[in-house]
Write an enzyme that holds these catalytic residues in place. Structure first.
Site, short mmCIF file in Angstrom:
data_model
loop_
_atom_site.label_atom_id
_atom_site.label_comp_id
_atom_site.label_asym_id
_atom_site.label_seq_id
_atom_site.Cartn_x
_atom_site.Cartn_y
_atom_site.Cartn_z
N GLU A 94 15.98 43.06 16.85
CA GLU A 94 15.41 44.50 17.07
C GLU A 94 14.15 44.33 16.01
O GLU A 94 13.43 45.52 15.69
CB GLU A 94 16.24 45.61 16.39
CG GLU A 94 16.89 45.11 15.02
CD GLU A 94 18.24 44.40 14.73
OE1 GLU A 94 18.02 43.61 15.83
OE2 GLU A 94 19.02 44.80 14.23
N ARG A 95 13.97 43.21 15.34
CA ARG A 95 12.80 43.37 14.38
C ARG A 95 11.61 42.77 15.01
O ARG A 95 10.66 43.23 14.57
CB ARG A 95 12.91 42.45 13.25
CG ARG A 95 14.19 43.00 12.29
CD ARG A 95 14.57 42.38 11.09
NE ARG A 95 15.61 41.42 11.29
CZ ARG A 95 16.23 40.69 10.24
NH1 ARG A 95 15.42 40.64 9.06
NH2 ARG A 95 17.21 40.16 10.44
N PHE A 146 15.30 36.85 14.95
CA PHE A 146 14.00 37.41 14.87
C PHE A 146 13.13 36.36 14.55
O PHE A 146 11.80 36.18 14.78
CB PHE A 146 13.92 38.41 13.40
CG PHE A 146 14.03 37.46 12.18
CD1 PHE A 146 12.74 37.00 11.59
CD2 PHE A 146 14.89 37.19 11.41
CE1 PHE A 146 12.58 36.28 10.55
CE2 PHE A 146 14.96 36.50 10.18
CZ PHE A 146 13.69 36.22 9.69
N GLU A 148 22.03 29.78 2.17
CA GLU A 148 20.56 29.55 3.02
C GLU A 148 19.81 30.81 2.56
O GLU A 148 20.13 31.88 2.59
CB GLU A 148 20.85 29.93 4.53
CG GLU A 148 19.69 30.03 5.42
CD GLU A 148 19.87 30.10 6.94
OE1 GLU A 148 20.67 30.96 7.13
OE2 GLU A 148 19.60 29.42 7.63
N LYS A 192 19.80 40.34 24.58
CA LYS A 192 19.58 41.43 23.40
C LYS A 192 18.77 40.52 22.34
O LYS A 192 19.30 40.04 21.43
CB LYS A 192 21.20 41.81 22.94
CG LYS A 192 21.24 43.28 22.24
CD LYS A 192 20.23 43.24 21.06
CE LYS A 192 20.65 42.73 19.76
NZ LYS A 192 19.92 42.68 18.59
N CYS A 199 15.66 27.57 11.15
CA CYS A 199 16.96 27.13 11.17
C CYS A 199 16.89 25.58 10.98
O CYS A 199 17.91 25.20 10.55
CB CYS A 199 18.00 27.37 12.23
SG CYS A 199 17.19 26.95 13.73
P1 NAD Z 1 21.13 37.95 12.39
O1 NAD Z 1 22.36 37.19 12.31
O2 NAD Z 1 20.89 38.99 11.39
O3 NAD Z 1 20.78 38.63 13.75
C1 NAD Z 1 20.90 37.81 14.86
C2 NAD Z 1 21.22 38.60 16.17
O4 NAD Z 1 22.64 39.50 15.73
C3 NAD Z 1 20.21 39.87 16.17
O5 NAD Z 1 19.92 39.97 17.57
C4 NAD Z 1 21.08 41.05 15.56
O6 NAD Z 1 20.50 42.32 16.13
C5 NAD Z 1 22.32 40.73 15.81
N1 NAD Z 1 23.22 41.27 14.83
C6 NAD Z 1 22.89 41.50 13.56
N2 NAD Z 1 23.90 42.11 12.80
C7 NAD Z 1 24.81 42.06 13.67
C8 NAD Z 1 26.38 42.55 13.41
N3 NAD Z 1 26.92 43.02 12.42
N4 NAD Z 1 27.08 42.21 14.55
C9 NAD Z 1 26.58 42.10 15.82
N5 NAD Z 1 25.23 41.52 16.08
C10 NAD Z 1 24.43 41.67 14.81
O7 NAD Z 1 19.83 36.63 12.26
P2 NAD Z 1 18.33 36.77 11.86
O8 NAD Z 1 18.37 37.27 10.47
O9 NAD Z 1 17.84 37.46 12.91
O10 NAD Z 1 18.03 35.44 12.15
C11 NAD Z 1 18.03 34.40 10.92
C12 NAD Z 1 19.11 33.61 11.15
O11 NAD Z 1 19.31 32.85 12.35
C13 NAD Z 1 19.21 32.48 10.10
O12 NAD Z 1 20.56 32.18 9.26
C14 NAD Z 1 18.96 31.28 10.74
O13 NAD Z 1 19.28 30.11 10.40
C15 NAD Z 1 19.62 31.45 12.28
N6 NAD Z 1 19.21 30.88 13.21
C16 NAD Z 1 19.75 29.66 13.64
C17 NAD Z 1 19.33 28.84 14.67
C18 NAD Z 1 20.20 27.57 15.20
O14 NAD Z 1 19.76 27.15 16.24
N7 NAD Z 1 21.27 27.40 14.56
C19 NAD Z 1 18.19 29.00 15.18
C20 NAD Z 1 17.28 30.35 14.79
C21 NAD Z 1 17.99 31.29 13.68
#
Ligand code: NAD
Length: 509
Positions: free
Chosen positions: A187-188, A160, A394, A184, A292
């Site tokens: 969803e937020r 998100f 984190e 994909k 991140c």
């Molecule tokens: P998230 O892991 O909750 O969601 C990421 C994606 O995975 C979304 O599209 C979501 O719909 C999907 N998802 C969620 N739960 C799932 C499940 N159980 N099974 C399969 N798919 C699932 O992450 P978020 O809260 O949207 O984003 C924040 C996180 O992303 C933080 O931890 C941040 O550090 C990380 N991030 C990392 C980078 C990087 O380059 N390393 C960049 C941006 C964000």
């Protein structure tokens, strides 16, 4: 008189669907809510895709893939050039959507989009990037070369916190390489990714080459199992990244899964405190810490460094303006959701209970007129130690932890022993110290007197340890390798004067 249903429909927030085969598709009647984080109100409903939408998107990719793969790279680049122009022309709309759904301040949304457009700039050079490698006379009358062929259908699953930039890290380069792409998004905040896809089609991308299907873990599970998807780029939290990596690899896909972070900034006694603190504030509290690459730990070398840094941070934090992101005067907008707000507040409580000194408490903030928004002010902890949850985890919010150590070696041990290894930086005036740090620190992206060392588009972005599962980083040269398969061709055209001899030895020059 209007029916009750019609009246309800009129006031029902907008319903978003999917973008498949060049058209908007409504999708099943299973919805999630999209909030305006500044007001706390539901602004839209999002249809959550199921197997039918996945099937439609894969069919569309199958139909468009062979022609797109054969389209000369310079022709693909022409579409990318037009896409770039459209992104610039529609920047205001894209950024308004980001701010309305994510909450970040509008200027920050423009910064995110600019970094995404830089990837499109890079992808415009695809003819050069896809040039193969050639060895003339590899053997007698034999030439050999490697070419980089597209994989087929590639998927991207994005978080998100950068609803435009992270998708742009992925699909322009994958598509430039000749693949089809299935995105994909989170969803937020799905509005900006949908608009990005529509604009690409307007730029001339054939229908079906890029589809967006919205959904939650249900659709991700289906995508990970589907053998017709050749590769997955994932960005999100570490536990999900690890599970996506394992499951997608098990189903035979190429995978890169970028996870969470805890980025440390090391402050040496010789650093200029004023400019260091200016850099730290933007890096720790920009986008309310939902990055991140956010700095979430400051490691001060020496008591005096710590005293001066904490005093300056405390003073500067009092000046930060918190409010809705559509007011560019604000420095920090709200967090993404009520749950995120509760989670970050609970970490602050844990920090206090564990004995860290809460120098600035963001829980006290109130934004007049936005009582139900997901706002949290900047928080600062001092005297944090490595066993505390506020140090280990984190938090993904506007919370900065100061750890005090005596030597650079102790600072580096902390950084290197942390489970995450996304970014890290050092502030110093000494070249030898900086060199020692860059040589030995365990992090994928390292800054010297730069708090947010996010690589430019022609480098690549990624971390180590539990911040990246897989081998190749996103965007830059690594993306060209990730989204293509090397094929090496060895060719001989026998001359009319030499007859082929049978040989049972292994071929050699
Ligand atoms: P998230 O892991 O909750 O969601 C990421 C994606 O995975 C979304 O599209 C979501 O719909 C999907 N998802 C969620 N739960 C799932 C499940 N159980 N099974 C399969 N798919 C699932 O992450 P978020 O809260 O949207 O984003 C924040 C996180 O992303 C933080 O931890 C941040 O550090 C990380 N991030 C990392 C980078 C990087 O380059 N390393 C960049 C941006 C964000």
């Amino acid at each position: 008189m209007k029916s009750i249903e019609a009246v309800v429909n009129d006031i029902r927030p907008e319903i978003l669907g999917h973008f498949i085969n060049g058209t908007e598709v409504a999708g099943p009647e299973r919805y999630s809510e999209v909030f305006n984080p500044a007001t706390g109100a539901v602004s839209k409903h999002l249809s959550l895709a199921g197997p039918d939408e996945l099937e439609q998107a894969i069919d569309a990719a199958k139909a468009s893939g062979p022609v797109w793969r054969q389209t000369p790279p310079q022709k693909r680049a022409q579409v990318l050039f037009r896409y770039r122009e459209l992104l610039v022309r529609h920047a205001a709309e894209i950024c308004q959507l980001i701010t309305a759904e994510h909450g970040k301040v509008i200027t920050d949304a423009h910064g995110e989009l600019s970094r995404g457009i830089e990837i499109v700039d890079y992808a415009c050079g695809i003819s050069e990037l896809l040039k193969g490698e050639h060895s003339k006379n590899a053997g007698s009358a034999i030439d050999s070369w490697s070419e980089f062929q597209p994989l087929g259908l590639v998927a991207g699953i994005t978080p998100f916190n950068f609803p435009a930039m992270v998708p742009l890290w992925m699909f322009p380069l994958a598509i430039a390489c000749g693949n089809t792409f299935l995105l994909k998004p989170s969803e937020r905040d799905p509005g900006a990714p949908l608009l990005l896809a529509r604009l690409f089609q307007e730029a001339g991308l054939p229908d079906g080459v890029l589809s967006v299907i919205n959904g939650d873990r249900e659709i991700v599970d289906l995508m990970l199992q589907d053998k017709r998807i050749a590769a997955v780029s994932f960005v999100g939290s570490t536990l999900i990244a690890e599970s996506v990596y394992r499951r997608a690899s098990a189903s035979g896909k190429r995978v890169q899964a970028l996870g969470g972070a805890k980025n440390h900034a090391v402050i040496m006694p010789d650093a200029d405190v004023g400019s260091t603190v200016s850099a730290l504030i933007g890096a720790a509290y920009g986008s309310s810490g939902e990055r991140c690459m956010a700095i979430s730990v400051v490691v001060c070398v020496g008591e005096d460094t710590a005293e001066r840094t904490v005093a300056s941070l405390r003073e500067r934090l009092a000046e930060l303006k918190i409010g809705p992101g559509n007011d560019a005067e604000n420095d920090m907008g709200p967090l993404i959701s009520d749950q995120a707000l509760a989670r970050v507040k609970s970490y602050i409580g844990e920090g206090v209970a564990a004995g860290a000194t809460l120098v600035v408490d963001g829980r006290q903030v109130s934004v007049p007129g936005f009582d139900r928004g997901f706002f949290l002010g900047p928080s600062l902890f001092d005297h944090v130690t490595s066993e505390m949850s506020i140090y280990r985890d984190e938090i993904f919010g506007p919370v900065l932890c100061v750890v005090r150590v005596e030597t650079l070696e102790m600072a580096m041990t902390l950084v290197n022993q942390h489970e995450y290894g996304n970014g890290s930086c050092i502030f110093t005036r000494d070249g030898e110290t900086a060199r020692l740090f860059t040589d030995n620190v365990l992090a994928g992206m390292v800054g010297v007197n730069i708090a947010l060392p996010v690589p430019v588009a022609n480098q690549s972005f990624g971390g180590c340890k539990r911040s990246l599962f897989g081998d190749l980083y996103v965007y830059g040269p690594d993306a060209i390798r990730f989204y293509t398969r090397r094929k090496t061709i060895t060719q001989r055209w026998p001359s009319s004067s030499t007859a082929e001899q049978t040989s049972f030895s292994f071929p050699s020059g």
